[in-house]
Write an enzyme that holds these catalytic residues in place. Structure first.
Site, PDB file in Angstrom:
ATOM      1  N   VAL A   5       0.821  -1.214   0.000  1.00 21.02           N
ATOM      2  CA  VAL A   5       0.000   0.000   0.000  1.00 21.02           C
ATOM      3  C   VAL A   5       0.854   1.263   0.000  1.00 21.02           C
ATOM      4  CG1 VAL A   5      -1.617   1.345   1.418  1.00 21.02           C
ATOM      5  CG2 VAL A   5      -2.035  -1.067   0.986  1.00 21.02           C
TER       6      VAL A   5
ATOM      7  N   GLU B 131      -7.721   2.302   2.075  1.00 21.49           N
ATOM      8  CA  GLU B 131      -7.258   1.944   0.727  1.00 21.49           C
ATOM      9  C   GLU B 131      -8.049   0.734   0.219  1.00 21.49           C
ATOM     10  OE1 GLU B 131      -4.942   3.356  -1.455  1.00 21.49           O
ATOM     11  OE2 GLU B 131      -6.069   1.862  -2.579  1.00 21.49           O
TER      12      GLU B 131
ATOM     13  N   ARG C  16      -6.383  -3.573  -5.073  1.00 18.06           N
ATOM     14  CA  ARG C  16      -6.159  -5.021  -5.047  1.00 18.06           C
ATOM     15  C   ARG C  16      -4.729  -5.292  -5.480  1.00 18.06           C
ATOM     16  NH1 ARG C  16     -10.290  -6.137  -9.599  1.00 18.06           N
ATOM     17  NH2 ARG C  16      -9.233  -4.217 -10.165  1.00 18.06           N
ATOM     18  N   GLU C  17      -4.093  -6.265  -4.860  1.00 19.17           N
ATOM     19  CA  GLU C  17      -2.750  -6.623  -5.306  1.00 19.17           C
ATOM     20  C   GLU C  17      -2.834  -7.183  -6.716  1.00 19.17           C
ATOM     21  OE1 GLU C  17      -0.621  -8.993  -2.453  1.00 19.17           O
ATOM     22  OE2 GLU C  17      -1.216  -7.647  -0.839  1.00 19.17           O
TER      23      GLU C  17
ATOM     24  N   PHE D 253     -16.714 -10.968  -8.024  1.00 22.85           N
ATOM     25  CA  PHE D 253     -16.517 -11.700  -6.767  1.00 22.85           C
ATOM     26  C   PHE D 253     -17.534 -12.825  -6.567  1.00 22.85           C
ATOM     27  CE2 PHE D 253     -12.942 -10.048  -4.378  1.00 22.85           C
ATOM     28  CZ  PHE D 253     -12.524  -9.119  -5.318  1.00 22.85           C
ATOM     29  N   LEU D 254     -17.899 -13.421  -7.688  1.00 27.70           N
ATOM     30  CA  LEU D 254     -18.760 -14.610  -7.631  1.00 27.70           C
ATOM     31  C   LEU D 254     -18.063 -15.785  -8.298  1.00 27.70           C
ATOM     32  CD1 LEU D 254     -22.396 -13.252  -8.266  1.00 27.70           C
ATOM     33  CD2 LEU D 254     -21.410 -14.089  -6.126  1.00 27.70           C
TER      34      LEU D 254
ATOM     35  N   GLY E 191     -14.191 -21.187  -5.840  1.00 27.67           N
ATOM     36  CA  GLY E 191     -12.809 -21.680  -5.860  1.00 27.67           C
ATOM     37  C   GLY E 191     -12.464 -22.354  -4.547  1.00 27.67           C
TER      38      GLY E 191
ATOM     39  N   CYS F  18      -5.464  -9.540   3.208  1.00 35.81           N
ATOM     40  CA  CYS F  18      -6.549  -8.689   3.712  1.00 35.81           C
ATOM     41  C   CYS F  18      -7.804  -9.422   4.166  1.00 35.81           C
ATOM     42  CB  CYS F  18      -6.912  -7.664   2.650  1.00 35.81           C
ATOM     43  SG  CYS F  18      -5.571  -6.499   2.388  1.00 35.81           S
TER      44      CYS F  18
HETATM   45  N1  LIG Z   1      -1.889  -5.305   0.650  1.00 31.64           N
HETATM   46  C1  LIG Z   1      -3.030  -4.831   0.219  1.00 31.64           C
HETATM   47  O1  LIG Z   1      -3.511  -5.193  -0.848  1.00 31.64           O
HETATM   48  C2  LIG Z   1      -3.794  -3.815   1.024  1.00 31.64           C
HETATM   49  C3  LIG Z   1      -4.859  -3.121   0.427  1.00 31.64           C
HETATM   50  C4  LIG Z   1      -5.591  -2.200   1.191  1.00 31.64           C
HETATM   51  C5  LIG Z   1      -5.242  -1.962   2.522  1.00 31.64           C
HETATM   52  N2  LIG Z   1      -4.204  -2.652   3.065  1.00 31.64           N
HETATM   53  C6  LIG Z   1      -3.810  -2.316   4.438  1.00 31.64           C
HETATM   54  O2  LIG Z   1      -2.674  -1.442   4.366  1.00 31.64           O
HETATM   55  C7  LIG Z   1      -1.765  -1.695   5.438  1.00 31.64           C
HETATM   56  C8  LIG Z   1      -0.388  -2.033   4.885  1.00 31.64           C
HETATM   57  O3  LIG Z   1      -0.490  -3.260   4.191  1.00 31.64           O
HETATM   58  P1  LIG Z   1       0.705  -3.785   3.252  1.00 31.64           P
HETATM   59  O4  LIG Z   1       0.213  -5.015   2.606  1.00 31.64           O
HETATM   60  O5  LIG Z   1       1.210  -2.658   2.428  1.00 31.64           O
HETATM   61  O6  LIG Z   1       1.794  -4.134   4.381  1.00 31.64           O
HETATM   62  P2  LIG Z   1       3.316  -4.615   4.185  1.00 31.64           P
HETATM   63  O7  LIG Z   1       3.584  -5.538   5.295  1.00 31.64           O
HETATM   64  O8  LIG Z   1       3.542  -5.033   2.781  1.00 31.64           O
HETATM   65  O9  LIG Z   1       4.167  -3.266   4.396  1.00 31.64           O
HETATM   66  C9  LIG Z   1       4.266  -2.577   5.607  1.00 31.64           C
HETATM   67  C10 LIG Z   1       5.591  -1.807   5.600  1.00 31.64           C
HETATM   68  O10 LIG Z   1       5.673  -0.956   6.750  1.00 31.64           O
HETATM   69  C11 LIG Z   1       7.027  -0.926   7.182  1.00 31.64           C
HETATM   70  N3  LIG Z   1       7.097  -0.432   8.569  1.00 31.64           N
HETATM   71  C12 LIG Z   1       6.761  -1.065   9.714  1.00 31.64           C
HETATM   72  N4  LIG Z   1       6.983  -0.240  10.766  1.00 31.64           N
HETATM   73  C13 LIG Z   1       7.435   0.928  10.267  1.00 31.64           C
HETATM   74  C14 LIG Z   1       7.827   2.177  10.846  1.00 31.64           C
HETATM   75  N5  LIG Z   1       7.782   2.390  12.171  1.00 31.64           N
HETATM   76  N6  LIG Z   1       8.258   3.176  10.022  1.00 31.64           N
HETATM   77  C15 LIG Z   1       8.315   2.975   8.693  1.00 31.64           C
HETATM   78  N7  LIG Z   1       7.955   1.830   8.083  1.00 31.64           N
HETATM   79  C16 LIG Z   1       7.524   0.822   8.867  1.00 31.64           C
HETATM   80  C17 LIG Z   1       7.478  -2.356   7.006  1.00 31.64           C
HETATM   81  O11 LIG Z   1       8.899  -2.453   6.999  1.00 31.64           O
HETATM   82  C18 LIG Z   1       6.832  -2.697   5.647  1.00 31.64           C
HETATM   83  O12 LIG Z   1       7.702  -2.367   4.572  1.00 31.64           O
HETATM   84  C19 LIG Z   1      -2.433  -2.789   6.266  1.00 31.64           C
HETATM   85  O13 LIG Z   1      -3.190  -2.176   7.282  1.00 31.64           O
HETATM   86  C20 LIG Z   1      -3.339  -3.492   5.275  1.00 31.64           C
HETATM   87  O14 LIG Z   1      -4.438  -4.104   5.901  1.00 31.64           O
HETATM   88  C21 LIG Z   1      -3.463  -3.550   2.352  1.00 31.64           C
HETATM   89  O1  LIG Z   2     -14.661 -14.143  -7.131  1.00 34.70           O
HETATM   90  C1  LIG Z   2     -13.652 -14.245  -6.419  1.00 34.70           C
HETATM   91  C2  LIG Z   2     -12.788 -13.163  -6.159  1.00 34.70           C
HETATM   92  C3  LIG Z   2     -11.681 -13.373  -5.330  1.00 34.70           C
HETATM   93  N1  LIG Z   2     -11.435 -14.592  -4.790  1.00 34.70           N
HETATM   94  C4  LIG Z   2     -10.279 -14.770  -3.884  1.00 34.70           C
HETATM   95  O2  LIG Z   2     -10.308 -13.750  -2.899  1.00 34.70           O
HETATM   96  C5  LIG Z   2      -8.991 -13.411  -2.488  1.00 34.70           C
HETATM   97  C6  LIG Z   2      -8.786 -11.922  -2.547  1.00 34.70           C
HETATM   98  O3  LIG Z   2      -8.815 -11.476  -3.885  1.00 34.70           O
HETATM   99  P1  LIG Z   2      -8.765  -9.929  -4.283  1.00 34.70           P
HETATM  100  O4  LIG Z   2      -9.837  -9.214  -3.581  1.00 34.70           O
HETATM  101  O5  LIG Z   2      -8.718  -9.819  -5.740  1.00 34.70           O
HETATM  102  O6  LIG Z   2      -7.328  -9.532  -3.732  1.00 34.70           O
HETATM  103  P2  LIG Z   2      -6.733  -8.545  -2.624  1.00 34.70           P
HETATM  104  O7  LIG Z   2      -5.529  -7.955  -3.235  1.00 34.70           O
HETATM  105  O8  LIG Z   2      -6.625  -9.296  -1.345  1.00 34.70           O
HETATM  106  O9  LIG Z   2      -7.802  -7.339  -2.464  1.00 34.70           O
HETATM  107  C7  LIG Z   2      -8.791  -7.290  -1.437  1.00 34.70           C
HETATM  108  O10 LIG Z   2      -8.258  -6.838  -0.221  1.00 34.70           O
HETATM  109  C8  LIG Z   2      -7.636  -5.541  -0.311  1.00 34.70           C
HETATM  110  C9  LIG Z   2      -7.005  -5.266   1.029  1.00 34.70           C
HETATM  111  O11 LIG Z   2      -7.897  -4.787   1.974  1.00 34.70           O
HETATM  112  C10 LIG Z   2      -8.687  -4.519  -0.689  1.00 34.70           C
HETATM  113  O12 LIG Z   2      -8.084  -3.231  -0.764  1.00 34.70           O
HETATM  114  C11 LIG Z   2      -9.310  -4.897  -2.038  1.00 34.70           C
HETATM  115  O13 LIG Z   2     -10.341  -3.971  -2.360  1.00 34.70           O
HETATM  116  C12 LIG Z   2      -9.882  -6.309  -1.918  1.00 34.70           C
HETATM  117  O14 LIG Z   2     -10.400  -6.725  -3.179  1.00 34.70           O
HETATM  118  C13 LIG Z   2      -8.052 -14.207  -3.409  1.00 34.70           C
HETATM  119  O15 LIG Z   2      -7.593 -15.348  -2.728  1.00 34.70           O
HETATM  120  C14 LIG Z   2      -8.932 -14.620  -4.580  1.00 34.70           C
HETATM  121  O16 LIG Z   2      -8.529 -15.825  -5.165  1.00 34.70           O
HETATM  122  C15 LIG Z   2     -12.281 -15.664  -5.052  1.00 34.70           C
HETATM  123  O17 LIG Z   2     -12.069 -16.774  -4.562  1.00 34.70           O
HETATM  124  N2  LIG Z   2     -13.370 -15.462  -5.862  1.00 34.70           N
END
Ligand SMILES: NC(=O)c1ccc[n+]([C@@H]2O[C@H](COP(=O)([O-])OP(=O)(O)OC[C@H]3O[C@@H](n4cnc5c(N)ncnc54)[C@H](O)[C@@H]3O)[C@@H](O)[C@H]2O)c1
Ligand SMILES: O=c1ccn([C@@H]2O[C@H](COP(=O)(O)OP(=O)(O)O[C@H]3O[C@H](CO)[C@@H](O)[C@H](O)[C@H]3O)[C@@H](O)[C@H]2O)c(=O)[nH]1
Length: 438
Positions: free
Chosen positions: A12, A151, A154-155, A249-250, A253, A260
């Site tokens: 993020v 945020e 999606r990854e 999301f239907l 699997g 997340c």
């Molecule tokens: N990964 C996603 O798709 C996604 C999407 C939406 C929201 N989120 C949320 O966003 C947040 C971050 O998720 P992420 O997947 O990017 O996490 P991540 O684990 O990939 O990254 C977190 C980063 O923060 C750094 N960090 C930790 N402590 C720190 C500090 N004191 N100062 C500076 N950096 C520090 C870590 O070294 C790491 O690089 C979470 O709350 C998650 O739930 C994630």
């Molecule tokens: O129809 C579907 C859609 C997704 N998945 C599974 O669900 C998981 C999550 O998928 P996806 O949502 O695409 O990936 P994330 O990157 O985890 O994204 C989710 O989680 C993020 C972190 O909070 C949010 O920001 C996004 O909006 C939310 O989609 C995966 O294992 C997918 O395989 C299914 O099984 N069936």
């Protein structure tokens, strides 16, 4: 143009920093992880995400983007985004230790008025906790405002999602923070939904829980399909054409994984519980997902009898395609169980091989192409719908396997096509194909 620091350069933080730089802001991405910062300074991304390295190079070259370890200078900005991890604790609640640490560091470092924006997914009340922590430890006489800006990226499509989101949610409690956030986000040209801070915090959890509910719902429909001889893909398509339901999301699997949905559904259950409310639907969603993880193993056991001494190919290891993220990937539980029951595993993933090696059982062998993985295998498990796997010619399974048996957890192949070949094919919510000559 605003001067912005983004704290945490994970999925993020890095994507947020890069995209804010791309729309013209002056961004410093901060992390405590020296290795990550060194890698980023050399122009490389510590995560696999389409287009990210190009955008990093472009914005570093234009002077809009830089990377820094945690230093005083890095905090001399107008706005600080918090994007550190909020992992799951043993009791299911969100672990706020990194958020708390950042709040204290901000308090020690800031020298001018700032808005502190929380991007991390945090329980209701956390933004106010952050403000309290900062105010308690503040060293300079400056004004600190807070804003929640959850945020939704999606990854695997994080950059695309940042520029094409359906909404930007901003939780604020005064006009100053609202105006600054609106100004920062204007170039994205995405509708902004402004609300109070507690609602913004809850929107994030509610959105993820609802999406997880859709997935568990269709997975249960898939189980019913298998019992009554219906096809879950057609059921899903027919349902999704109703705009009130929507087709996304239907996909049935082997359950949802990733960094997340599993942690955020548990965190929301915890939030509800703490508030004295039993969130019954969500409890079921989580339980169904646990059960769903084992359906492929169950089918395989019924077909193969035992895994002992069997050569099993795993295709796809990351929790979904287009990412190297292995957090809560289905491949973890499935490979552990197969290894435990004596299978010899050969694994293929186009991107997540190195990440997988760090967490999967050390006896697993990794190969760089599907052909090598399935050569002489007793059975194939498909765990991620990477395009390399979806487009892999089905005839190769017939040519290369001893006796082709596929357990497809992602419904990658059309039943009609697969039934033209001599393959035993088990998928999710669809009839089993026993191949032409059986
Ligand atoms: N990964 C996603 O798709 C996604 C999407 C939406 C929201 N989120 C949320 O966003 C947040 C971050 O998720 P992420 O997947 O990017 O996490 P991540 O684990 O990939 O990254 C977190 C980063 O923060 C750094 N960090 C930790 N402590 C720190 C500090 N004191 N100062 C500076 N950096 C520090 C870590 O070294 C790491 O690089 C979470 O709350 C998650 O739930 C994630
Ligand atoms: O129809 C579907 C859609 C997704 N998945 C599974 O669900 C998981 C999550 O998928 P996806 O949502 O695409 O990936 P994330 O990157 O985890 O994204 C989710 O989680 C993020 C972190 O909070 C949010 O920001 C996004 O909006 C939310 O989609 C995966 O294992 C997918 O395989 C299914 O099984 N069936």
């Amino acid at each position: 143009m605003k001067k912005i620091a983004v704290v945490g350069t994970g999925y993020v933080g890095l994507v947020t920093g890069v995209c804010l730089a791309e729309i013209g802001h002056d961004v410093t991405c901060i992390d405590v992880d020296q290795e990550k910062i060194d890698l980023l300074k050399s122009g490389k991304s510590p995560i696999y995400e389409p287009d990210i390295e190009e955008l990093i190079s472009k914005n570093v070259a234009s002077g809009n983007l830089r990377f820094s370890l945690e230093t005083q200078d890095a905090y001399e900005v107008d706005v600080i985004y918090i994007a550190v991890g909020t992992p799951q604790k043993k009791d299911g609640s969100a672990d706020l230790q990194f958020v708390e640490e950042v709040a204290k560091r901000i308090a020690h470092r800031v020298k001018n008025d700032v808005v502190v924006v929380t991007k991390s997914t945090v329980p209701v009340g956390t933004n106010h906790f952050i403000l309290k922590m900062i105010q308690e430890h503040l060293q300079a006489e400056v004004r600190v405002d807070i804003a929640s800006n959850p945020e939704f990226l999606r990854e695997g499509s994080a950059i695309y999602d940042s520029f094409n989101g359906d909404r930007i949610v901003i939780g604020v409690e005064n006009d100053r923070a609202a105006l600054i956030l609106e100004e920062i986000n204007k170039p994205f040209n995405i509708p902004i939904f402004k609300t109070d801070i507690r609602s913004a915090e809850l929107i994030k959890y509610a959105a993820n829980a609802f999406l997880a509910t859709k997935i568990s719902f269709i997975n249960e429909i898939a189980s019913i399909c298998e019992k009554v001889g219906a096809n879950v893909e057609d059921v899903s398509m027919g349902m999704g054409k109703d705009q009130r339901i929507g087709s996304q999301f239907l996909n049935a699997g082997i359950g949802y994984g990733g960094s997340c949905f599993p942690k955020d559904t548990n965190a929301l259950l915890h939030i509800a519980n703490e508030a004295g409310y039993q969130f019954q639907i969500l409890s079921s969603v989580v339980k169904i997902n646990e059960t769903q993880k084992s359906v492929l193993i169950k089918k395989a056991k019924e077909r193969l009898g035992t895994f002992h001494g069997k050569k099993i190919a795993l295709l796809g290891l990351s929790f979904k395609p287009n990412t190297d993220d292995m957090r809560e990937a289905a491949s973890i539980d499935i490979s552990n169980q197969l290894v435990e029951e004596g299978a010899n595993i050969i694994a293929f993933d186009p991107v997540a091989k190195n990440a997988a090696k760090k967490i999967l059982h050390p006896t697993i062998q990794y190969v760089d192409c599907i052909k090598e993985a399935i050569q002489d295998a007793d059975a194939v498990f498909i765990l991620t719908e990477w395009k390399e796997i979806v487009h892999f010619p089905i005839t190769n399974y017939v040519k290369l396997m001893k006796h082709p048996i596929i357990f497809d957890g992602r419904n990658c192949y059309h039943l009609e096509e697969i039934s033209q070949h001599s393959i035993d094919y088990y998928s999710i919510g669809r009839t089993t194909s026993k191949g032409i000559d059986r």
